[in-house]
Design a protein around this motif. Structure first.
Motif, PDB file in Angstrom:
ATOM      1  N   ARG A   1      95.747  57.756   2.111  1.00  0.00           N
ATOM      2  CA  ARG A   1      96.291  56.628   2.893  1.00  0.00           C
ATOM      3  C   ARG A   1      95.685  55.318   2.451  1.00  0.00           C
ATOM      4  O   ARG A   1      94.489  55.246   2.185  1.00  0.00           O
ATOM      5  N   ASP A   2      96.520  54.307   2.409  1.00  0.00           N
ATOM      6  CA  ASP A   2      96.023  52.989   2.029  1.00  0.00           C
ATOM      7  C   ASP A   2      95.499  52.288   3.290  1.00  0.00           C
ATOM      8  O   ASP A   2      96.268  51.772   4.085  1.00  0.00           O
ATOM      9  N   ILE A   3      94.179  52.337   3.452  1.00  0.00           N
ATOM     10  CA  ILE A   3      93.587  51.787   4.670  1.00  0.00           C
ATOM     11  C   ILE A   3      92.678  50.613   4.342  1.00  0.00           C
ATOM     12  O   ILE A   3      91.851  50.700   3.435  1.00  0.00           O
ATOM     13  N   ARG A   4      92.847  49.550   5.095  1.00  0.00           N
ATOM     14  CA  ARG A   4      91.971  48.402   4.905  1.00  0.00           C
ATOM     15  C   ARG A   4      90.913  48.435   6.011  1.00  0.00           C
ATOM     16  O   ARG A   4      91.253  48.388   7.194  1.00  0.00           O
ATOM     17  N   HIS A   5      89.644  48.545   5.629  1.00  0.00           N
ATOM     18  CA  HIS A   5      88.553  48.571   6.608  1.00  0.00           C
ATOM     19  C   HIS A   5      88.119  47.147   6.911  1.00  0.00           C
ATOM     20  O   HIS A   5      87.693  46.427   6.012  1.00  0.00           O
ATOM     21  N   ILE A   6      88.225  46.770   8.178  1.00  0.00           N
ATOM     22  CA  ILE A   6      87.831  45.419   8.564  1.00  0.00           C
ATOM     23  C   ILE A   6      86.778  45.466   9.649  1.00  0.00           C
ATOM     24  O   ILE A   6      87.029  45.953  10.752  1.00  0.00           O
ATOM     25  N   SER A   7      85.586  44.959   9.340  1.00  0.00           N
ATOM     26  CA  SER A   7      84.561  44.806  10.360  1.00  0.00           C
ATOM     27  C   SER A   7      84.670  43.374  10.875  1.00  0.00           C
ATOM     28  O   SER A   7      84.518  42.416  10.102  1.00  0.00           O
ATOM     29  N   SER A  52      97.911  41.514   5.852  1.00  0.00           N
ATOM     30  CA  SER A  52      97.866  42.969   5.646  1.00  0.00           C
ATOM     31  C   SER A  52      99.214  43.635   5.839  1.00  0.00           C
ATOM     32  O   SER A  52      99.289  44.852   5.910  1.00  0.00           O
ATOM     33  N   GLU A  53     100.267  42.844   5.962  1.00  0.00           N
ATOM     34  CA  GLU A  53     101.551  43.461   6.316  1.00  0.00           C
ATOM     35  C   GLU A  53     102.071  44.426   5.266  1.00  0.00           C
ATOM     36  O   GLU A  53     102.902  45.276   5.550  1.00  0.00           O
ATOM     37  N   ASP A  54     101.566  44.279   4.032  1.00  0.00           N
ATOM     38  CA  ASP A  54     102.009  45.196   2.981  1.00  0.00           C
ATOM     39  C   ASP A  54     101.247  46.520   2.999  1.00  0.00           C
ATOM     40  O   ASP A  54     101.597  47.453   2.314  1.00  0.00           O
ATOM     41  N   ARG A  55     100.180  46.588   3.793  1.00  0.00           N
ATOM     42  CA  ARG A  55      99.361  47.800   3.831  1.00  0.00           C
ATOM     43  C   ARG A  55      99.903  48.781   4.859  1.00  0.00           C
ATOM     44  O   ARG A  55     100.576  48.399   5.806  1.00  0.00           O
ATOM     45  N   THR A  56      99.524  50.046   4.702  1.00  0.00           N
ATOM     46  CA  THR A  56      99.982  51.004   5.700  1.00  0.00           C
ATOM     47  C   THR A  56      99.125  50.948   6.962  1.00  0.00           C
ATOM     48  O   THR A  56      99.638  51.028   8.053  1.00  0.00           O
ATOM     49  N   SER A  57      97.810  50.798   6.811  1.00  0.00           N
ATOM     50  CA  SER A  57      96.952  50.873   7.996  1.00  0.00           C
ATOM     51  C   SER A  57      95.746  49.945   7.914  1.00  0.00           C
ATOM     52  O   SER A  57      95.266  49.630   6.829  1.00  0.00           O
ATOM     53  N   ILE A  58      95.259  49.580   9.093  1.00  0.00           N
ATOM     54  CA  ILE A  58      94.007  48.826   9.163  1.00  0.00           C
ATOM     55  C   ILE A  58      93.046  49.609  10.047  1.00  0.00           C
ATOM     56  O   ILE A  58      93.439  50.102  11.106  1.00  0.00           O
ATOM     57  N   LEU A  59      91.802  49.730   9.589  1.00  0.00           N
ATOM     58  CA  LEU A  59      90.751  50.329  10.414  1.00  0.00           C
ATOM     59  C   LEU A  59      89.910  49.173  10.941  1.00  0.00           C
ATOM     60  O   LEU A  59      89.180  48.530  10.188  1.00  0.00           O
ATOM     61  N   LEU A  60      90.049  48.887  12.227  1.00  0.00           N
ATOM     62  CA  LEU A  60      89.293  47.786  12.823  1.00  0.00           C
ATOM     63  C   LEU A  60      87.955  48.309  13.315  1.00  0.00           C
ATOM     64  O   LEU A  60      87.907  49.209  14.151  1.00  0.00           O
ATOM     65  N   ASP A  61      86.892  47.746  12.783  1.00  0.00           N
ATOM     66  CA  ASP A  61      85.537  48.192  13.103  1.00  0.00           C
ATOM     67  C   ASP A  61      84.886  47.083  13.940  1.00  0.00           C
ATOM     68  O   ASP A  61      84.586  46.015  13.430  1.00  0.00           O
ATOM     69  N   GLY A  62      84.742  47.348  15.246  1.00  0.00           N
ATOM     70  CA  GLY A  62      84.149  46.322  16.115  1.00  0.00           C
ATOM     71  C   GLY A  62      85.154  45.536  16.926  1.00  0.00           C
ATOM     72  O   GLY A  62      84.818  44.506  17.513  1.00  0.00           O
ATOM     73  N   PHE A  63      86.378  45.990  16.970  1.00  0.00           N
ATOM     74  CA  PHE A  63      87.423  45.335  17.755  1.00  0.00           C
ATOM     75  C   PHE A  63      88.385  46.407  18.249  1.00  0.00           C
ATOM     76  O   PHE A  63      88.739  47.289  17.458  1.00  0.00           O
ATOM     77  N   PRO A  64      88.832  46.386  19.499  1.00  0.00           N
ATOM     78  CA  PRO A  64      88.509  45.448  20.585  1.00  0.00           C
ATOM     79  C   PRO A  64      87.159  45.757  21.229  1.00  0.00           C
ATOM     80  O   PRO A  64      86.669  46.873  21.155  1.00  0.00           O
TER      81      PRO A  64
END
Ligand code: AMP
Length: 191
Positions: A1-7, A52-64
């Motif tokens: 999976r194409d996941i963008r990790h965002i802290s 990030s709209e071109d990505r499949t997923s975002i991993l939000l680290d620290g939100f909400p």
């Protein structure tokens, strides 16, 4: 999976270093161990979702981190044509958290993270990647850690009940070794 990790914490620290408008407003709250106001978070995340709209997923680290941010996230997700799939709570006793945060060291140059006991650099106090002298984050100082744990208890812990109701909550034992915790997170994400 194409996941963008965002802290969100790392995003904020970067904004502080770059001296952006958001960073300047956020710094005083971060140094105290308080939550940064929701409107600043919302604006930052709106930009992030747009890019990030071109990505499949975002991993939000620290939100909400509070009830209002749960609502913000719903609004942002639907605005950008996506939705919240899962919420992960990494649960650990206060004692473990205090030792984890207190031993944490950060490279101010390349952003690499270390821990004096769990993940020490090859040469004490020096970044393996770039040789820069490691620092302790302002908010990892003992008094601030205590305050952050209070903020967590009051504002963030109630979110577990919210996500439990929706059936999206996963609780992981954060007191386990780093590799195990990482593996469990990966299992949830790849499910
Ligand atoms: P962290 O690296 O996740 O521990 O975040 C460091 C600091 O950034 C926190 O103590 C807060 O001051 C701020 N921060 C990070 N994420 C959020 C958020 N979702 N809402 C408000 N403040 C945040």
């Amino acid at each position: 999976r194409d996941i963008r990790h965002i802290s969100t914490g790392a995003m904020l620290r970067d904004a502080v270093t770059r001296g952006t408008h958001a960073g300047l407003s956020a710094k005083e709250f971060m140094d105290k161990g308080a939550l940064v106001p929701d409107d600043i978070m919302f604006e930052m995340l709106d930009e992030l979702f747009t890019s990030s709209e071109d990505r499949t997923s975002i991993l939000l680290d620290g939100f909400p981190r509070n009830v209002n941010q749960v609502k913000q996230l719903e609004i942002l997700a639907s605005k950008h044509g996506t939705s919240v799939e899962a919420a992960i709570c990494i649960d650990a006793p206060g004692k473990v958290l205090i030792s984890r945060l207190g031993g944490r060291r950060l490279c101010p140059s390349c952003g690499a993270g270390y821990h004096t006991i769990n993940l020490p650099p090859k040469k004490e106090g020096i970044c393996d990647n770039c040789g820069t002298k490691l620092i302790v984050r302002n908010d990892d100082k003992p008094e601030t850690i205590k305050h952050r744990l209070k903020v967590y208890k009051k504002q963030t812990e109630p979110l577990t009940a919210i996500y439990k109701k929706t059936g999206k909550l996963h609780i992981i034992n954060g007191a386990e070794e780093m590799d195990k915790v990482a593996e469990k997170i990966e299992n949830i994400i790849n499910h």
